[in-house]
Scaffold this motif. Sequence first.
Motif, PDB file in Angstrom:
ATOM      1  N   LYS A   1       6.666   3.974  -8.408  1.00 23.56           N
ATOM      2  CA  LYS A   1       5.703   5.062  -8.524  1.00 23.56           C
ATOM      3  C   LYS A   1       6.289   6.346  -7.940  1.00 23.56           C
ATOM      4  CE  LYS A   1       2.772   2.388 -10.334  1.00 23.56           C
ATOM      5  NZ  LYS A   1       2.300   2.596 -11.699  1.00 23.56           N
TER       6      LYS A   1
ATOM      7  N   GLU B   1       4.917   8.512  -4.637  1.00 26.15           N
ATOM      8  CA  GLU B   1       4.193   7.646  -3.689  1.00 26.15           C
ATOM      9  C   GLU B   1       5.210   7.023  -2.749  1.00 26.15           C
ATOM     10  OE1 GLU B   1       1.733   4.674  -5.555  1.00 26.15           O
ATOM     11  OE2 GLU B   1       0.854   6.134  -6.926  1.00 26.15           O
TER      12      GLU B   1
ATOM     13  N   HIS C   1      -3.054   3.833  -2.211  1.00 28.73           N
ATOM     14  CA  HIS C   1      -3.145   2.960  -3.394  1.00 28.73           C
ATOM     15  C   HIS C   1      -2.690   1.562  -3.002  1.00 28.73           C
ATOM     16  CE1 HIS C   1      -3.205   6.686  -5.852  1.00 28.73           C
ATOM     17  NE2 HIS C   1      -2.388   7.116  -4.907  1.00 28.73           N
TER      18      HIS C   1
ATOM     19  N   GLN D   1      -3.767  10.198  -0.674  1.00 32.88           N
ATOM     20  CA  GLN D   1      -4.554   9.089  -1.228  1.00 32.88           C
ATOM     21  C   GLN D   1      -3.772   7.781  -1.078  1.00 32.88           C
ATOM     22  OE1 GLN D   1      -7.624   9.308  -2.641  1.00 32.88           O
ATOM     23  NE2 GLN D   1      -7.608  11.494  -2.138  1.00 32.88           N
TER      24      GLN D   1
ATOM     25  N   ARG E   1      -0.919  -1.676  -4.583  1.00 29.91           N
ATOM     26  CA  ARG E   1      -0.120  -1.972  -5.784  1.00 29.91           C
ATOM     27  C   ARG E   1       0.439  -3.388  -5.718  1.00 29.91           C
ATOM     28  NH1 ARG E   1      -0.798   2.079  -9.005  1.00 29.91           N
ATOM     29  NH2 ARG E   1      -0.744   4.175  -8.126  1.00 29.91           N
TER      30      ARG E   1
ATOM     31  N   GLU F   1       0.876  -1.176   0.000  1.00 23.96           N
ATOM     32  CA  GLU F   1       0.000   0.000   0.000  1.00 23.96           C
ATOM     33  C   GLU F   1       0.903   1.212   0.000  1.00 23.96           C
ATOM     34  OE1 GLU F   1      -2.727  -0.347   3.350  1.00 23.96           O
ATOM     35  OE2 GLU F   1      -2.820  -2.474   2.851  1.00 23.96           O
TER      36      GLU F   1
END
Length: 292
Positions: free
Chosen positions: A170, A173, A153, A151, A155, A144
């Motif tokens: 990413k 992130e 995510h 936010q 993955r 995560e």
Amino acid sequence: MKLRGELQENVSMGDFCSWRTGGEAKRLYRPEDAEDLALFLSGLPENEPLLWVGLGSNLLVRDGGFNGTVIVTKNRLLEMRFMENGILRAEAGVTCAKIARICAREGFTGLEFFAGIPGTVGGALAMNAGAFGSETWEHVEAVETIDRQGQIHRRSPDEYRVAYRHVEGKEGEWFLAAEFCLENGDVDEAQEKIRALLDKRSATQPTNQATCGSTFRNPDNDYAARLIEEAGLKGFAIGGAMVSEKHANFIVNQGDATAADIEQLIAHVQTTVEELNGIQLVPEVHVVGDPS
Ligand SMILES: Cc1cc2nc3c(=O)[nH]c(=O)nc-3n(C[C@H](O)[C@H](O)[C@H](O)COP(=O)(O)OP(=O)(O)OC[C@H]3O[C@@H](n4cnc5c(N)ncnc54)[C@H](O)[C@@H]3O)c2cc1C
């Protein structure tokens, strides 16, 4: 909603890095939990430089400091639970040592190599930390992440390019948690394996001194420590930074090393080894911040 974490200004990063030296962070935030972290991130200016720090065991902050916000996960983001099918979910601040210990105690194997890595889940994911033939991402089922807007995510590993002590994925992130895939095993065997790995470390590494572990990645088919020793650099010092007598790939802060001493010693080792046998050693440690 109100922030519940701890915000400090002008904080010495020597207190947050295992080399026990480094400049100041302009701001440093210790989130209370993931929700608080999301709120903090969403309130930051868009161009605010960000640095994430776990146990700081692979990080050198230059003496001029970090002109931005440091997010520290040490002793924060500590949730950890076993899910179905031998999956362990652990938040970014859980230490690798704790994961190894608890998995072994619960009869799960695979992550024993985590025992001697003095880092967090977040740092282990960012570095693809590994030891004794095993690496972090071999065991990752999912991660995560959290972005600048707060936010979250979910993955999968195939969204990342993972290599030896190197992970790309990413941009913008950071790791919030990981799900690790484990196998059923024998409690005694797993605990014995951990003991043996820790014994091996204390016999070969300066584990009770201020270091960042291996300074350089091992080049293909060779060992950085072997090359540094061959170059006669064991015990070589610049200021308060010295190449360890016990393990040549470790640089020790003898007490009063500046980040500049360490960075100069890194450069000296690289030049000397390259002159001797043409091999360019690549640092494993991350160097950030402004020179003084
Ligand atoms: C005595 C000693 C022995 C060691 N032995 C080993 C070993 O056997 N194998 C090995 O691989 N390493 C080893 N290391 C190095 C280090 O422990 C590992 O790289 C560890 O994974 C770093 O974790 P950390 O939480 O301290 O990360 P930090 O040092 O705090 O950070 C390292 C990098 O990860 C980034 N980062 C941290 N948290 C996050 C996050 N949540 N999301 C995104 N990025 C993040 C940081 O910004 C930084 O770029 C050793 C270090 C020491 C001091």
